[in-house]
Structures are given as structure tokens and as C-alpha cells.
Design an enzyme around this catalytic site. Structure first.
Site, PDB file in Angstrom:
ATOM      1  N   PHE A 135      -9.883   4.680 -17.354  1.00 25.70           N
ATOM      2  CA  PHE A 135     -10.233   5.052 -15.986  1.00 25.70           C
ATOM      3  C   PHE A 135     -11.382   6.061 -16.109  1.00 25.70           C
ATOM      4  CE2 PHE A 135      -9.813   7.351 -12.009  1.00 25.70           C
ATOM      5  CZ  PHE A 135      -9.419   6.390 -11.110  1.00 25.70           C
ATOM      6  N   ASP A 204      -2.330   9.274 -20.729  1.00 25.53           N
ATOM      7  CA  ASP A 204      -2.473   9.295 -19.277  1.00 25.53           C
ATOM      8  C   ASP A 204      -1.494   8.265 -18.712  1.00 25.53           C
ATOM      9  OD1 ASP A 204      -3.202   8.768 -16.630  1.00 25.53           O
ATOM     10  OD2 ASP A 204      -5.275   9.379 -16.980  1.00 25.53           O
ATOM     11  N   TYR A 229       0.868  10.068  -6.874  1.00 27.45           N
ATOM     12  CA  TYR A 229       0.705   9.335  -5.607  1.00 27.45           C
ATOM     13  C   TYR A 229       0.743   7.821  -5.786  1.00 27.45           C
ATOM     14  CZ  TYR A 229      -4.114   9.734  -7.336  1.00 27.45           C
ATOM     15  OH  TYR A 229      -5.234   9.727  -8.119  1.00 27.45           O
ATOM     16  N   LYS A 230       0.909   7.350  -7.037  1.00 30.49           N
ATOM     17  CA  LYS A 230       0.986   5.903  -7.273  1.00 30.49           C
ATOM     18  C   LYS A 230       2.471   5.498  -7.250  1.00 30.49           C
ATOM     19  CE  LYS A 230      -3.542   5.950  -9.426  1.00 30.49           C
ATOM     20  NZ  LYS A 230      -4.321   6.180 -10.653  1.00 30.49           N
ATOM     21  N   ARG A 378      -6.416  -7.191  -7.847  1.00 36.28           N
ATOM     22  CA  ARG A 378      -5.362  -6.422  -8.498  1.00 36.28           C
ATOM     23  C   ARG A 378      -4.166  -6.300  -7.557  1.00 36.28           C
ATOM     24  NH1 ARG A 378      -5.691  -0.178 -10.401  1.00 36.28           N
ATOM     25  NH2 ARG A 378      -5.534   0.028  -8.148  1.00 36.28           N
TER      26      ARG A 378
HETATM   27  C1  LIG Z   1      -5.412   7.067 -10.686  1.00 34.32           C
HETATM   28  C2  LIG Z   1      -5.899   7.557 -12.007  1.00 34.32           C
HETATM   29  C3  LIG Z   1      -6.542   8.795 -12.127  1.00 34.32           C
HETATM   30  C4  LIG Z   1      -6.835   9.603 -10.891  1.00 34.32           C
HETATM   31  O1  LIG Z   1      -7.237  10.896 -11.151  1.00 34.32           O
HETATM   32  P1  LIG Z   1      -7.333  11.913  -9.926  1.00 34.32           P
HETATM   33  O2  LIG Z   1      -7.759  13.170 -10.537  1.00 34.32           O
HETATM   34  O3  LIG Z   1      -5.991  11.952  -9.276  1.00 34.32           O
HETATM   35  O4  LIG Z   1      -8.315  11.383  -8.938  1.00 34.32           O
HETATM   36  C5  LIG Z   1      -6.884   9.232 -13.389  1.00 34.32           C
HETATM   37  N1  LIG Z   1      -6.642   8.473 -14.493  1.00 34.32           N
HETATM   38  C6  LIG Z   1      -6.035   7.259 -14.398  1.00 34.32           C
HETATM   39  C7  LIG Z   1      -5.763   6.472 -15.626  1.00 34.32           C
HETATM   40  C8  LIG Z   1      -5.669   6.758 -13.153  1.00 34.32           C
HETATM   41  O5  LIG Z   1      -5.099   5.576 -13.060  1.00 34.32           O
END
Ligand SMILES: *Cc1c(COP(=O)(O)O)cnc(C)c1O
Length: 402
Positions: A135, A204, A229-230, A378
Site C-alpha cells: 500500500f 501491516d 476502520y476496515k 475488488r
Molecule cells: C488502509 C491501509 C492503510 C491506510 O493508512 P491510513 O494512515 O489509515 O490512511 C495503510 N496501509 C495499508 C496496508 C492499508 O491497507
């Protein structure tokens, strides 16, 4: 009725977790409306609203803030919220209490964890390996963390991470589940391989926590971060979390020491002396309203085992793939998500030519997934509030759109 509709009904009838659906605010789906109700397949981006949240947040605002005001920092447990809520997340990721603190965004916690890992690795190691398909935010932050710590970043495919980690490697940052393809990486073996090379691993967990067992303690993970939040349904922008294994806590040197991680925060002393334990991962004043929403959201997990959630997640994604194979004309989509259970997260990614407009049309028709550039549809599968009839309907609408 087709076989798949009947199968969906049987699977729903046998589904122990199906009763949890009532704990979420979803589209009104009465029996006769069921065939037109929406299907939410984007809970891996923003989890649905747990029904317990609005009243709890309203109470925190009206009573704790409105009436008790400053007294709530002690009397309503505001001060300890980051550690208390961390301990609610702990069993979901296989961590004993006292190792997780909630606060800040995932991005900020990636920074704390990567710099902290490099500092823990000690002198003589000057490279950070990053999951090549990460990500993006994780990669940007690792790059900056590297510049600050005198390291270089090397993007590496996760498949060769174990071989690439070597005597120069200080830290390795890996996404447990790839956000685009839905591939689940082998956390136990990768953790062991990175540590055998003398480096620390930062996982992560954004796309795995709340969907599948993680086993942070059992597999000896060093550090981990994740968002809430997921699959944890904490609400838009709800605070993330940081795991620092107990054995590293006393040496963990946060790059963002704040007064909340001071041993004596109200001593207001000019020199920083870090507190022991999970609180060392805190920075500044916690965002109490978001924490309140998250804490109420986590009550949904009372008595729910992550293994049962994983079993249902795999059953949902298997069933979706089966319905897609049955309904969608051959060759119209290709499956990007691994078919082997060991390598599958809780989403299905389909590659298709005009993915962007296909997803727009799906959303128009109530089947909400998301589009990831350039050509990926997705679909996230959230076992707490998704049923098999939803899955069958989503595949059917997809085939109509295609
Ligand atoms: C959703 C997600 C993020 C989001 O990071 P934020 O700081 O909350 O915006 C980071 N890393 C991964 C792998 C994600 O899936």
C-alpha cells in the site's frame, strides 16, 4: 430457483455467525425485498456501522463531555482509552494484553514502527526492505524513515523477502494481505526468516485483522500496525494501533516521543523519560470521540472466535468464486486472488477490461465493491454481516452488468 440460490439458503441457515448481522446497521432487507437489497462488499475499505455505536458516542458527547467535562479524563476513562482499547484488539490479532496501543493513523504508526525497528536492530545495518506491492503510504513512509536513519530502502517482492534479508537488513515491512490482489502472506515463516537474518519485521495488518487469525505472539512478531476502520468497523478515520512485542518494549525508542508517552505526563518536565509498556507508543492527546466509536464497535466481537470468522470468510470467497464461474461468461474476468486458502485474504480481486465503468454500474445497482487502478474489481467479504445469499446476488448482478 437455481442450485446456487438453494445452496446459499442452506449455507445461511447453517451459519452460526449469521445472527451477528443484527448488530449492524445495514440496508433494510425484508424477505420480499431481499432480491433487490444492496450488497456491501466494501467492508475492507470502510466497515459497516455497528448498531451499538451511535448511542455510545451520543453518551460520550452529551454526558462525558457535556456534563463531566474535564473530569472525564479520569472519571470516564478517557486517559487510559488507548491502552484499554488496545487490549480489546489484542485477542483478535493473537496478542497478550499490554502490547497494543490505539491512536494516530496507520501511516503514523508505520513511521513509529519502522524507525523503532531500525533503532532496535542496532548499528551496522543500513537497509530497510519493503514489500514491493505495498500500500503506497507504507512505502512513502519507509523511504522517509530510511533517510532519517541513514538507511536505504529496497523494494522486494514478498516471495523473495526471506532470501533477500541479510546482514545489512535492519527492518522489513510487509503487508499481511496485499490490498490489491487479496494475497495472504505467510507471516510465521517470513517472520522466522527475517529474524534469522538478524533483522526485525514490521507487519501491516490493515487487511487481515478482524478477518483471519494473525498470531502475533505465537509467531514472535516484533512490531505490527493496523487500521480499525476496515474489518474492525471503527468508523471513518478511526484511530489505528501499534503492537510492540513485550520483549522489545523497554528498548523501543519511538521517533515521536510525546507527553503522552512520558513516564510522568503531568510532571511537565523538560527532559523526556519514556514510560514502560504499550503507552510508550503514544504521542499526544487521544481523539476521544473516534476512540468511543471504536470501543463500541469492538463490542460486536464479544464471544466471537477469529477461527470461526476465518472459516466463514473462506466459505464466502469460495462461494463467490463458484458463483462467478457459473454466471460470468468465460474469459470476461480473470481471478487475481489466490485460489489456495493458505494464500487468500478476505477479498476477491477480479481483473477485467473496463473495470472502472463496470464497478460504477455495479454500485449503481446496489452491489458496492471498489475499483483499483488500472483494471481491478475488488470485493471485500466481511463475515460478521455478510451472508451467502448476498454473495450469490452480487455474482448474479455482476454477470448481468458484464
Ligand atoms: C488502509 C491501509 C492503510 C491506510 O493508512 P491510513 O494512515 O489509515 O490512511 C495503510 N496501509 C495499508 C496496508 C492499508 O491497507
Amino acid at each position: 430457483m437455481s442450485d446456487l440460490v438453494l445452496r446459499a439458503a442452506e449455507l445461511d441457515a447453517a451459519d452460526e455467525l449469521g445472527k451477528l448481522r443484527a448488530q449492524f446497521v445495514l440496508d433494510a432487507a425484508s424477505d420480499d425485498a431481499a432480491d433487490t437489497a444492496g450488497v456491501y462488499l466494501d467492508g475492507n475499505s470502510l466497515g459497516a456501522l455497528p448498531a451499538a455505536v451511535p448511542a455510545h458516542v451520543a453518551d460520550v458527547i452529551a454526558r462525558e463531555w457535556g456534563q463531566l467535562r474535564i473530569r472525564s479524563w479520569t472519571e470516564s476513562g478517557w486517559w487510559e482509552a488507548p491502552e484499554r482499547i488496545g487490549d480489546l484488539i489484542a485477542p483478535l490479532v493473537g496478542a497478550a494484553a499490554g502490547q497494543i496501543v490505539v491512536g494516530d493513523s496507520t501511516s503514523v504508526n508505520v513511521f513509529k514502527a519502522v524507525v523503532g525497528a531500525v533503532r532496535l536492530a542496532g548499528a551496522g545495518r543500513d537497509e530497510i526492505l519493503v514489500d514491493e506491492a505495498t500500500f503506497p503510504t507504507d512505502g512513502y513512509i519507509a523511504e522517509s524513515a530510511a533517510r532519517m536513519t541513514g538507511c536505504t530502502v529496497r523494494p522486494v517482492p514478498v516471495a523473495s523477502m526471506a532470501a533477500e534479508a541479510g546482514p545489512r537488513t535492519a527492518a522489513v515491512l510487509i503487508n499481511h494481505v496485499d490490498y490489491r490482489s487479496g494475497r495472504l502472506h505467510d507471516l510465521p515463516s517470513l517472520t522466522a526468516a527475517v529474524q534469522a537474518a538478524g533483522a526485525l519485521v514490521v507487519w501491516d495488518l490493515c487487511h487481515s485483522a478482524g478477518a483471519l487469525p494473525v498470531g502475533l505472539d505465537a509467531h514472535g512478531v516484533d512490531l505490527a500496525v493496523g487500521c480499525t476502520y476496515k474489518f474492525l468497523n471503527g468508523g471513518p478515520g478511526s484511530p489505528a494501533y501499534l503492537y510492540v512485542a513485550a520483549r522489545h518494549q523497554s528498548a523501543f525508542d519511538s521517533p515521536l516521543p510525546g507527553w503522552n508517552s512520558h513516564v510522568e505526563p503531568f510532571g511537565m518536565r523538560p527532559e523526556f523519560v519514556p514510560v514502560d509498556g504499550a503507552r510508550r507508543g503514544r504521542v499526544g492527546t487521544p481523539d476521544i470521540l473516534s476512540m468511543a466509536a471504536l470501543e463500541a464497535a469492538l463490542s460486536v466481537w464479544d464471544g466471537v472466535g477469529v477461527d470461526a470468522v476465518r472459516a466463514k470468510s473462506l466459505a464466502l470467497t469460495d462461494f463467490f468464486l463458484e458463483c462467478v464461474a457459473a454466471y460470468v461468461p468465460e474469459g470476461r474476468v480473470s481471478v487475481l486472488t489466490p485460489l489456495e486458502h493458505d494464500s487468500r485474504g478476505s477479498q476477491v480481486a477480479l481483473r477485467c477490461a473496463d473495470a472502472s465503468s463496470v464497478m460504477a454500474e455495479l454500485i449503481e445497482r446496489g452491489v458496492v465493491g471498489d475499483f483499483r487502478a488500472p483494471d481491478v474489481l475488488r470485493f471485500g467479504f466481511t463475515p460478521l454481516y455478510l451472508g451467502f445469499a448476498d454473495v450469490e446476488r452480487a455474482a448474479r448482478v455482476l454477470s448481468e452488468v458484464l
